[in-house]
Design a protein around this motif. Structure first.
Motif, PDB file in Angstrom:
ATOM      1  N   SER A 359       0.886  -1.074  -0.034  1.00 45.32           N
ATOM      2  CA  SER A 359      -0.068  -0.022  -0.124  1.00 45.32           C
ATOM      3  C   SER A 359       0.777   1.560   0.017  1.00 45.32           C
ATOM      4  O   SER A 359       1.640   1.462   0.887  1.00 45.32           O
ATOM      5  N   GLY A 360       0.887   1.948  -1.147  1.00 49.58           N
ATOM      6  CA  GLY A 360       1.768   3.094  -1.334  1.00 49.58           C
ATOM      7  C   GLY A 360       1.403   4.342  -0.968  1.00 49.58           C
ATOM      8  O   GLY A 360       0.293   4.622  -0.180  1.00 49.58           O
ATOM      9  N   ASP A 361       2.498   5.354  -0.931  1.00 43.48           N
ATOM     10  CA  ASP A 361       1.999   6.669  -0.539  1.00 43.48           C
ATOM     11  C   ASP A 361       2.788   7.743  -1.378  1.00 43.48           C
ATOM     12  O   ASP A 361       3.127   7.242  -2.386  1.00 43.48           O
ATOM     13  N   ALA A 388      -5.683   2.990   4.117  1.00 45.79           N
ATOM     14  CA  ALA A 388      -6.175   2.207   3.188  1.00 45.79           C
ATOM     15  C   ALA A 388      -5.924   0.446   3.527  1.00 45.79           C
ATOM     16  O   ALA A 388      -6.757  -0.312   3.379  1.00 45.79           O
ATOM     17  N   LEU A 389      -4.539   0.215   3.734  1.00 47.71           N
ATOM     18  CA  LEU A 389      -4.192  -0.997   4.123  1.00 47.71           C
ATOM     19  C   LEU A 389      -4.899  -1.800   5.629  1.00 47.71           C
ATOM     20  O   LEU A 389      -5.366  -2.872   5.445  1.00 47.71           O
ATOM     21  N   HIS A 390      -5.541  -0.781   6.261  1.00 44.29           N
ATOM     22  CA  HIS A 390      -6.340  -0.807   7.476  1.00 44.29           C
ATOM     23  C   HIS A 390      -7.567  -1.887   6.928  1.00 44.29           C
ATOM     24  O   HIS A 390      -8.123  -2.884   7.373  1.00 44.29           O
ATOM     25  N   GLY A 391      -8.127  -0.990   6.007  1.00 47.73           N
ATOM     26  CA  GLY A 391      -9.314  -1.322   5.537  1.00 47.73           C
ATOM     27  C   GLY A 391      -9.109  -2.351   4.786  1.00 47.73           C
ATOM     28  O   GLY A 391     -10.070  -3.546   4.759  1.00 47.73           O
ATOM     29  N   TYR A 392      -8.122  -2.770   4.092  1.00 49.21           N
ATOM     30  CA  TYR A 392      -7.874  -3.810   2.983  1.00 49.21           C
ATOM     31  C   TYR A 392      -7.918  -5.211   4.112  1.00 49.21           C
ATOM     32  O   TYR A 392      -8.672  -6.155   3.884  1.00 49.21           O
ATOM     33  N   ASN A 393      -7.067  -4.800   5.051  1.00 46.34           N
ATOM     34  CA  ASN A 393      -6.977  -6.237   6.014  1.00 46.34           C
ATOM     35  C   ASN A 393      -8.035  -6.559   6.600  1.00 46.34           C
ATOM     36  O   ASN A 393      -8.383  -7.646   7.107  1.00 46.34           O
ATOM     37  N   LYS A 394      -8.783  -5.525   7.098  1.00 46.19           N
ATOM     38  CA  LYS A 394     -10.071  -5.918   7.691  1.00 46.19           C
ATOM     39  C   LYS A 394     -11.086  -6.654   6.889  1.00 46.19           C
ATOM     40  O   LYS A 394     -11.726  -7.609   7.540  1.00 46.19           O
ATOM     41  N   VAL A 395     -10.947  -6.404   5.722  1.00 47.57           N
ATOM     42  CA  VAL A 395     -12.029  -7.461   4.786  1.00 47.57           C
ATOM     43  C   VAL A 395     -11.266  -8.692   4.595  1.00 47.57           C
ATOM     44  O   VAL A 395     -11.808  -9.764   4.779  1.00 47.57           O
ATOM     45  N   LEU A 396     -10.032  -8.798   4.192  1.00 46.09           N
ATOM     46  CA  LEU A 396      -9.341 -10.120   3.925  1.00 46.09           C
ATOM     47  C   LEU A 396      -8.892 -10.697   4.984  1.00 46.09           C
ATOM     48  O   LEU A 396      -8.332 -11.948   4.920  1.00 46.09           O
ATOM     49  N   ILE A 424      -5.442   2.039  12.984  1.00 38.91           N
ATOM     50  CA  ILE A 424      -4.750   0.381  13.432  1.00 38.91           C
ATOM     51  C   ILE A 424      -4.857   0.241  14.736  1.00 38.91           C
ATOM     52  O   ILE A 424      -5.425  -1.001  15.098  1.00 38.91           O
ATOM     53  N   SER A 425      -4.292   0.906  15.550  1.00 36.51           N
ATOM     54  CA  SER A 425      -4.375   0.471  16.820  1.00 36.51           C
ATOM     55  C   SER A 425      -5.427   0.400  17.511  1.00 36.51           C
ATOM     56  O   SER A 425      -5.891  -0.501  18.155  1.00 36.51           O
ATOM     57  N   ASN A 427      -8.737   0.268  16.334  1.00 40.95           N
ATOM     58  CA  ASN A 427      -9.636  -0.715  15.664  1.00 40.95           C
ATOM     59  C   ASN A 427      -9.122  -2.069  15.442  1.00 40.95           C
ATOM     60  O   ASN A 427      -9.629  -3.129  14.573  1.00 40.95           O
ATOM     61  N   ALA A 428      -7.832  -2.267  15.895  1.00 42.61           N
ATOM     62  CA  ALA A 428      -7.001  -3.462  15.905  1.00 42.61           C
ATOM     63  C   ALA A 428      -7.085  -4.312  14.606  1.00 42.61           C
ATOM     64  O   ALA A 428      -7.799  -5.395  14.470  1.00 42.61           O
ATOM     65  N   SER A 429      -6.452  -3.727  13.806  1.00 40.76           N
ATOM     66  CA  SER A 429      -6.035  -4.747  12.304  1.00 40.76           C
ATOM     67  C   SER A 429      -4.497  -5.109  12.467  1.00 40.76           C
ATOM     68  O   SER A 429      -3.794  -4.333  13.078  1.00 40.76           O
ATOM     69  N   ASN A 430      -4.176  -6.307  12.244  1.00 35.85           N
ATOM     70  CA  ASN A 430      -2.976  -6.808  12.224  1.00 35.85           C
ATOM     71  C   ASN A 430      -2.214  -6.356  10.927  1.00 35.85           C
ATOM     72  O   ASN A 430      -1.667  -7.017  10.269  1.00 35.85           O
TER      73      ASN A 430
END
Lengths: 575, 191
Positions: A359-361, A388-396, A424-425, A427-430
């Protein structure tokens, strides 16, 4: 004697001469040099803020305190600062408040091609638009007067070809402006609904007054050559039109692009047999004409994509093309690349090697998306890598969490990455975040930021400790690794992806272009040992290429970072 | 005077900004209206870069399009080829013979074009190819290639050498001035 000045330098000179006392900005091409240049005047306090919203709010506060104040940003930066902008339009100002916004038609160094005039229209804030360096200086000063006269922030919009072109400028003395006393006035400055309702009325009344001003303003200028063709234009497009059409057209050069005059447009149109609207990006002057019932042509001829130029205008309106001999063969393109010795290279090599979703910036490291590294999956806007990576990881879920990272630079992290990390912290996504800390804001040309320990003037300043900051928002796994040591970095990435909690890796190594960075002696390839395996070419280092079937290092570019040496299985690379 | 157009082309990081400042200073001393256009930011990172310099009685657009350029100054051979199509028929091109492989060549997706100087000559252009890097290293630093090329170009323009010297003094930091003056002289001696 007149001085040759960059549009941005002239803009800064205009701020200085008009008595500006305060400037707060976030760097963004092509706006950056305004603030760097204004910082050279001791009479002006100037700072880099962590982002454009903070910068504009700081400038608004300075205005309330009675000072002529300023904030600069690129077009996408104005999106970040849009929140204070739209309400500062309601409060108005005390000392004059000027905002520079630099658009980038053609996207020389940007992620989109938005037209900032839409923000001026939507926020109901006046906007001026210079077309050369002298106008940059003059309009900056005029913007302060208008800001105080009409009690409103004023935006000055430039574009790449105005901001980064040099032309002659006449210098004047500074006119010192006394502080205007602050008077408590909650009805004007406390924007709760009951007060804001009253202020919206003021905004609409002010807009009518500004339209009346625009009808006769000297910066909305008619040039009558008795021609049949009429051109309404603004900014750099005016220069292209003059170049292409000369005195074969009459011009209405609009120096104030919001709000637009009405009668002036009608009167100008009446003088011309055919009317063309020549403007870059969106058809805003054209829509205004059409709303007034004026027949004209614009976007149907010129489109709304990319930069205009004199050749396009000459061809479309006069059917004139120049003869030129093309080079007789197809040539390879030369896209921008990460520099030799760039500390980001090792990280992207490893991410590509392990086939990690990235996930780039926004920054130099966006170049990690380019071949041969090609280690980036998406890049949207400042800070979006982390959120965005938080959202991506929450789904997958776990499938993705162990195979994906966000990459973000030190300055971009301070700009708007930190809020994503809080998410991230909280809402706890890894999620794993790599902060590419090269100790500077790189792509815009080396500006200090809150993590570098220096301020805009280069003086020592408080230094945000990234490790402490990440821990403070609740990330327990924070580690630092050196991107020049591939093994160390590889271990950090594999371990942090494997653990079942969020983590931050700080890839720490200063930008190789920084003056204080000591370079190692350039490396060379022992052609006897080189087996032409091309492993070193996978780094995408501009200093390494194949010459006569063997890898070869260009000694003028190599800074001896040693990553290629670590990769070479045949020990062919050495001093 | 009708507007004249010069392009300075090369690879990001080669020093085109200093070259354009020297040229702009020279032209301003001559009393011309001058416009320069540069691109900062991403393309400066090793990409193809171009700086436009225009001068005359009245200059409007700061950019130069196909068929408008009188002179091209190129720091790199492939870039000379890339921009040569912007020259007017019979225009002049002064190029360093230095080659820098672009990323598609490094990755093997493309090959570096061959016999560029001969092909440029085949376009009926006035071509001067100089090993500016060797001359710059002779002067003391590879980074002075830009000033070597300015020395060559100064022979193509009818402007007194003292004007160029004054521009060098005003544009180059004093600790590098002597080295750059040597580089300029070596460039001037080429033609």
């Amino acid at each position: 004697m007149k001085k040759l000045m960059l549009g941005n330098e002239a803009f800064a000179r205009g701020l200085f001469e008009a008595g500006c006392r305060f400037a707060s900005s976030y760097p963004g091409t092509p706006s950056t040099e305004i603030t760097e240049e204004v910082a050279k005047f001791n009479e002006v306090y100037a700072e880099w803020a962590p982002n454009e919203k903070v910068a504009l709010e700081a400038a608004l506060g300075a205005s309330l305190a009675g000072a002529r104040s300023f904030a600069a940003m690129k077009h996408v930066g104005l999106n970040v600062a849009a929140d204070p902008l739209y309400t500062a339009a309601y409060t108005g100002v005390n000392g004059g408040l000027v905002i520079a916004v630099a658009d980038d038609p053609g996207m020389h160094s940007s992620q989109n091609e938005q037209d900032s005039r839409h923000h001026a229209i939507a926020s109901k804030v006046p906007m001026l638009e210079p077309a050369d360096s002298q106008e940059c200086k003059d309009f900056a000063a005029l913007a302060f007067s208008l800001s105080e006269e009409f009690d409103t922030p004023v935006i000055v919009r430039t574009s790449t070809r105005v901001a980064h072109s040099q032309s002659a400028v006449e210098l004047c003395e500074r006119q010192e402006q006394p502080l205007r006393p602050y008077v408590k006035n909650p009805a004007k400055y406390v924007m709760m609904p009951s007060n804001a309702k009253g202020r919206h009325v003021v905004v609409e009344e002010r807009n009518e007054k500004l339209i009346a001003y625009a009808e006769t303003a000297a910066i909305n200028r008619m040039e009558d050559y008795g021609a049949e063709i009429g051109v309404i234009t603004c900014g750099a497009a005016y220069q292209y039109a003059k170049d292409a059409l000369g005195d074969q057209a009459n011009y209405l050069k609009i120096g104030m692009t919001n709000p637009l005059p009405k009668q002036l447009f009608v009167d100008f149109a009446a003088k011309c047999k055919t009317l063309y609207i020549i403007e870059e990006l969106d058809g805003i002057l054209e829509a205004h004409c059409k709303a007034l019932g004026i027949a004209c042509k614009g976007k149907e001829i010129f489109g709304c994509i990319g930069e205009l130029n004199q050749a396009i205008i000459a061809e479309k309106l006069l059917g004139r093309t120049l003869t030129a001999t093309p080079y007789p063969e197809q040539l390879p393109v030369r896209p921008p690349v990460m520099c030799a010795g760039c500390p980001h290279r090792g990280v992207f090599y490893l991410l590509a090697k392990h086939k990690i979703t990235v996930s780039g910036d926004i920054g130099c490291y966006t170049l990690g998306a380019a071949a041969p590294l090609a280690a980036m999956d998406w890049t949207i806007c400042m800070g979006a890598s982390v959120s965005a990576l938080h959202g991506y990881n929450k789904v997958l879920g776990a499938d993705s969490e162990q195979k994906s990272v966000a990459v973000i630079g030190d300055s971009t992290f301070m700009h708007s990455g930190i809020t994503g990390l809080v998410n991230i912290s909280y809402n706890a996504s890894n999620t794993t975040v790599i902060i590419l800390d090269n100790s500077i804001t790189g792509m815009t040309g080396h500006q200090q930021n809150p993590t570098t320990g220096k301020n805009l003037k280069g003086d020592p300043a408080a230094k945000v400790c990234l490790e402490d900051l990440c821990r403070a928002v609740g990330i327990r796994r924070v580690r630092v690794a050196d991107p020049y040591h591939l093994a160390e970095m590889e271990q950090a990435i594999t371990e942090e992806l494997a653990v079942n909690e969020p983590s931050v890796i700080i890839s720490r190594r200063p930008c190789a272009l920084l003056k204080h960075v000591k370079h190692n002696a350039p490396l060379a390839i022992d052609a006897e040992k080189c087996r032409s395996c091309k492993m070193c070419l996978k780094l995408g280092c501009p200093a390494i290429s194949m010459k006569n079937g063997k890898a070869c290092i260009d000694h003028t570019q190599c800074v001896g970072c040693g990553i290629c040496k670590e990769l070479c299985k045949f020990d062919a690379i050495g001093q | 005077m009708e507007t004249k157009s010069i392009m300075i082309v090369g690879v990001g990081g080669q020093g085109s900004l200093l070259a354009s400042r020297i040229l702009g200073n020279v032209l301003l001393q001559q009393g011309y209206e001058v416009k320069l256009s540069e691109v900062h930011g991403m393309s400066q990172r090793g990409g193809s870069v171009v700086t436009y310099v225009k001068y005359g009685d009245a200059v409007h657009s700061p950019t130069i399009e196909k068929g408008e350029a009188d002179i091209i100054i190129s720091f790199e051979l492939l870039e000379a080829a890339r921009w040569a199509g912007c020259l007017k028929p019979g225009g002049s091109i002064v190029t360093s013979t230095q080659t820098l492989d672009p990323m598609p060549v490094i990755t093997g997706a493309a090959s570096y074009p061959q016999e560029i100087v001969a092909k440029l000559k085949g376009m009926q252009l006035d071509v001067t190819a100089v090993d500016a890097l060797a001359l710059a290293e002779q002067a003391g630093s590879a980074k002075a290639s830009n000033v070597v090329l300015m020395g060559v170009v100064s022979k193509k323009m009818e402007i007194d050498e003292t004007v160029w010297q004054k521009a060098l003094e005003q544009c180059v930091p004093s600790k590098f001035l002597d080295m750059n003056k040597t580089a300029f002289a070596l460039g001037r001696a080429v033609l």
